[in-house]
Design a protein around this motif. Structure first.
Motif, PDB file in Angstrom:
ATOM      1  N   GLU A 111       0.818  -1.205   0.000  1.00 49.97           N
ATOM      2  CA  GLU A 111       0.000   0.000   0.000  1.00 49.97           C
ATOM      3  C   GLU A 111       0.855   1.260   0.000  1.00 49.97           C
ATOM      4  N   GLU A 112       1.894   1.261   0.834  1.00 49.66           N
ATOM      5  CA  GLU A 112       2.766   2.420   0.937  1.00 49.66           C
ATOM      6  C   GLU A 112       4.196   1.963   1.178  1.00 49.66           C
ATOM      7  N   GLU A 113       5.125   2.803   0.740  1.00 44.75           N
ATOM      8  CA  GLU A 113       6.537   2.511   0.949  1.00 44.75           C
ATOM      9  C   GLU A 113       7.271   3.831   1.153  1.00 44.75           C
ATOM     10  N   GLU A 122      10.444   1.434   4.972  1.00 38.63           N
ATOM     11  CA  GLU A 122       9.272   0.932   5.673  1.00 38.63           C
ATOM     12  C   GLU A 122       8.173   0.669   4.659  1.00 38.63           C
ATOM     13  N   LEU A 123       7.461  -0.450   4.853  1.00 35.25           N
ATOM     14  CA  LEU A 123       6.374  -0.838   3.972  1.00 35.25           C
ATOM     15  C   LEU A 123       5.088  -1.007   4.764  1.00 35.25           C
ATOM     16  N   THR A 124       3.984  -0.650   4.142  1.00 36.58           N
ATOM     17  CA  THR A 124       2.666  -0.993   4.659  1.00 36.58           C
ATOM     18  C   THR A 124       2.023  -1.896   3.613  1.00 36.58           C
ATOM     19  N   ASN A 126      -1.157  -5.044   2.788  1.00 39.32           N
ATOM     20  CA  ASN A 126      -2.405  -5.628   3.260  1.00 39.32           C
ATOM     21  C   ASN A 126      -2.793  -6.795   2.376  1.00 39.32           C
TER      22      ASN A 126
END
Length: 129
Positions: A111-113, A122-124, A126
């Motif tokens: 979703e985000e990096e 950092e990674l998000t 799902n």
């Protein structure tokens, strides 16, 4: 006299290594013969590289360890960053690509990096169940 130096890495997968080099904006060529010329243009040494980014810089698989090693003429190194920093940047991008592939194979979506001030990433992610 110029010669090739070999620098060990923990890199094991060619596709992720190639992608890491391309992200770092290197023109990657596969299956190249690297060459360095001896002092005063006399003699030369050649090495086969599975991935090359210059005529005297590339990566080849070490069959004893199953890991790629950087092969380069350190005496004529002309990259904009020192060798150690180059290896660190390639290793970081390689790890990032390996994580992306693993996350995707497990059914997750990134979703985000973010790249942090300390150069960590950092990674998000799902996954819908």
């Amino acid at each position: 006299m110029s010669h090739f130096s070999k620098i060990k890495t923990k890199i094991r997968h060619k596709p992720q290594l190639q992608e890491a080099l391309e992200i770092l904006q290197y023109d990657v060529k596969e299956d190249q013969e690297l060459k360095v010329t001896g002092a005063h243009g006399i003699g030369h040494e050649t090495v086969e590289a599975e991935l090359a980014i210059a005529t005297d810089i590339g990566f080849r698989m070490n069959p004893m360890t199953g890991e790629y090693e950087l092969v380069a003429d350190l005496e004529t190194w002309n990259q904009p960053i020192p060798v150690k920093r180059f290896v660190d940047k390639v290793t970081q991008q390689y790890a990032r690509m390996t994580i992306h592939d693993t996350i995707t194979s497990l059914g997750f979506k990134i979703e985000e990096e973010w790249e942090m001030d300390d150069n960590s990433i950092e990674l998000t992610v799902n996954r819908w169940i």
